[in-house]
Design an enzyme around this catalytic site. Structure first.
Site, PDB file in Angstrom:
ATOM      1  N   GLU A 124      41.166  63.111  27.935  1.00  0.00           N
ATOM      2  CA  GLU A 124      41.587  64.175  28.941  1.00  0.00           C
ATOM      3  C   GLU A 124      42.664  63.612  29.657  1.00  0.00           C
ATOM      4  OE1 GLU A 124      39.547  66.420  29.209  1.00  0.00           O
ATOM      5  OE2 GLU A 124      37.631  65.989  28.366  1.00  0.00           O
ATOM      6  N   HIS A 147      36.792  60.867  36.013  1.00  0.00           N
ATOM      7  CA  HIS A 147      35.766  61.734  35.472  1.00  0.00           C
ATOM      8  C   HIS A 147      34.604  61.092  34.832  1.00  0.00           C
ATOM      9  CE1 HIS A 147      34.121  64.764  32.885  1.00  0.00           C
ATOM     10  NE2 HIS A 147      34.391  64.120  31.792  1.00  0.00           N
ATOM     11  N   HIS A 149      29.851  62.134  33.888  1.00  0.00           N
ATOM     12  CA  HIS A 149      28.908  62.916  33.502  1.00  0.00           C
ATOM     13  C   HIS A 149      27.826  62.774  34.710  1.00  0.00           C
ATOM     14  CE1 HIS A 149      30.881  63.197  29.203  1.00  0.00           C
ATOM     15  NE2 HIS A 149      31.657  63.579  30.165  1.00  0.00           N
ATOM     16  N   GLU A 177      25.702  62.720  55.531  1.00  0.00           N
ATOM     17  CA  GLU A 177      27.088  62.180  55.158  1.00  0.00           C
ATOM     18  C   GLU A 177      28.124  63.184  54.394  1.00  0.00           C
ATOM     19  OE1 GLU A 177      27.552  57.971  54.667  1.00  0.00           O
ATOM     20  OE2 GLU A 177      27.236  58.732  56.727  1.00  0.00           O
ATOM     21  N   HIS A 218      29.098  70.017  32.162  1.00  0.00           N
ATOM     22  CA  HIS A 218      29.987  68.871  31.649  1.00  0.00           C
ATOM     23  C   HIS A 218      29.805  67.657  32.485  1.00  0.00           C
ATOM     24  CE1 HIS A 218      33.642  67.266  29.119  1.00  0.00           C
ATOM     25  NE2 HIS A 218      32.977  66.391  29.851  1.00  0.00           N
TER      26      HIS A 218
HETATM   27  O1  2HA Z   1      34.719  61.599  25.866  1.00  0.00           O
HETATM   28  O2  2HA Z   1      34.180  62.647  28.744  1.00  0.00           O
HETATM   29  O3  2HA Z   1      35.530  64.612  28.580  1.00  0.00           O
HETATM   30  C1  2HA Z   1      35.098  61.538  27.281  1.00  0.00           C
HETATM   31  C2  2HA Z   1      34.987  62.736  28.040  1.00  0.00           C
HETATM   32  C3  2HA Z   1      35.550  63.942  27.659  1.00  0.00           C
HETATM   33 ZN    ZN Z   2      33.475  64.309  29.877  1.00  0.00          ZN
END
Ligand code: 2HA
Ligand code: ZN
Length: 281
Positions: A124, A147, A149, A177, A218
Site C-alpha cells: 500500500e 492501515h 482491518h 469521547e 476492507h
Molecule cells: O496486505 O492490508 O491492504 C496488507 C494489506 C493490504
Molecule cells: Zn488492508
C-alpha cells in the site's frame, strides 16, 4: 569478527522509532486487526533521528517508484514490509521493517536498513506516500499513516449506510469521547482494488479533511503526529464501531441516545470544531 557497520546495525532495533513500530504492530495483531499479512504502517523520520543508528550513505538497494513523489524528496520513513505478518515484527524487525529514503527527485527509494531476504515496502505504499503528502499540507507535525482491518469498523461497512456524514454521526453517538477525538469525522471511499495508485490518490484526497478514511469491506486508514495518537484514533473509532455492533445485536434495541445537543456541548467544552453538516442543531 564484528566490523564497525555491524556494530552500528546491531543498535538499529533499539532505536525508539523501531521499538514503536514493533509494539504498535504487535498490539494491532493482538487486537485482531491484522490477520496474516493484513495492515501496514509508515512513519516519517528525520535524518537526525536515523543517523545515530545507521550510515545514511550506505544504500542496501534502490527501487524505482511507478508513482513519483517529488513532494517527499529526501524524506526518511520506516515502513512495514509487503507480505509481512504483524504478529512477527516484534521477533524479526530486520526482516519485517525497512528504513527507506526517497531520492532527491522523488522517483525512487533507497533501502538503508531492514527488509532482509529481499523484502519490499508495503503493497500500500502509494496510499501511504500520497496520504503523507496530503496530511503534510494541512499539518506540519504529521508523521504517521496506519492501515489495518479493525474488525468492528470493517463489519459496520456491511450494516451501516456508506455515507460519510451519517457514518460519522453514528460513531460520534456511540461513545462520549468520539467527537473530541475525531471532530474531523470519517472519510469513506467506494469499494476499490487495494494496492493501486488510484486508491492511493482517492485516499489522499479524503485525508485532506479527515484523519480517518474507511475502505469498505476492507479496513481503515488513520493519520497522526505520533504512533500513540494514530493508534488511539483508530482504537477510539473501532471502540465506537464495537458499541454499534453490540447495541444492534441487543434484543431490546436502543433506549436512549447521546443527542445532537450533547455532542455540540462536548465539542464546545473540549474546544473542537465538528465538521459541518453532521449535527442538526
Ligand atoms: O496486505 O492490508 O491492504 C496488507 C494489506 C493490504
Ligand atoms: Zn488492508
Amino acid at each position: 569478527m564484528i566490523n564497525e557497520k555491524d556494530l552500528l546495525n546491531v543498535s538499529v532495533t533499539s532505536a525508539p522509532f523501531v521499538q514503536e513500530m514493533m509494539s504498535a504492530t504487535y498490539n494491532m495483531w493482538r487486537l485482531g486487526w491484522d490477520e496474516r499479512n493484513g495492515g501496514n504502517i509508515s512513519y516519517l523520520l528525520t535524518e537526525e533521528e536515523v543517523a545515530p543508528y545507521l550510515d545514511v550513505n550506505q544504500a542496501v538497494r534502490t527501487a524505482i517508484l511507478d508513482f513519483p513523489v517529488p513532494e517527499l524528496a529526501n524524506r526518511y520513513f520506516i515502513v512495514t514490509g509487503s507480505g509481512k505478518y504483524f504478529k512477527n515484527v516484534k521477533d524479526n524487525p530486520e526482516d519485517c521493517l525497512g528504513i527507506i529514503r526517497v531520492d532527491g527527485t522523488g522517483n525512487s527509494i533507497t533501502l538503508l536498513w531492514g527488509l532482509e531476504n529481499d523484502g519490499k515496502p508495503t503493497s500500500e505504499l502509494p496510499s501511504h506516500f500520497m496520504s503523507h503528502i496530503a496530511r503534510l499540507k494541512v499539518d506540519k507535525d504529521h508523521r504517521i499513516i496506519m492501515h489495518n482491518h479493525a474488525s468492528n469498523l470493517l463489519g459496520m461497512t456491511f450494516t451501516h449506510e456508506l455515507d460519510e456524514k451519517s457514518f460519522t454521526k453514528t460513531l460520534w453517538q456511540m461513545c462520549t469521547e468520539c467527537i473530541v477525538v475525531f471532530p474531523d469525522g470519517i472519510g469513506i471511499l467506494p469499494w476499490m482494488v487495494p494496492g493501486t495508485d488510484e486508491i492511493g490518490q482517492r485516499t489522499a484526497e479524503k485525508m485532506i479533511d479527515h484523519r480517518l478514511v474507511i475502505w469498505p469491506f476492507h479496513g481503515i486508514f488513520g493519520a497522526g503526529t505520533t504512533m500513540d495518537e494514530t493508534f488511539g484514533l483508530i482504537e477510539t473509532a473501532e471502540k465506537a464501531a464495537q458499541i454499534y455492533t453490540i447495541i444492534n445485536s441487543h434484543q431490546g434495541g436502543v433506549k436512549q441516545v447521546i443527542t445532537d445537543q450533547n455532542l455540540a456541548d462536548l465539542a464546545k467544552a473540549f474546544g473542537v470544531t465538528p465538521i459541518e453538516g453532521v449535527l442538526s442543531i
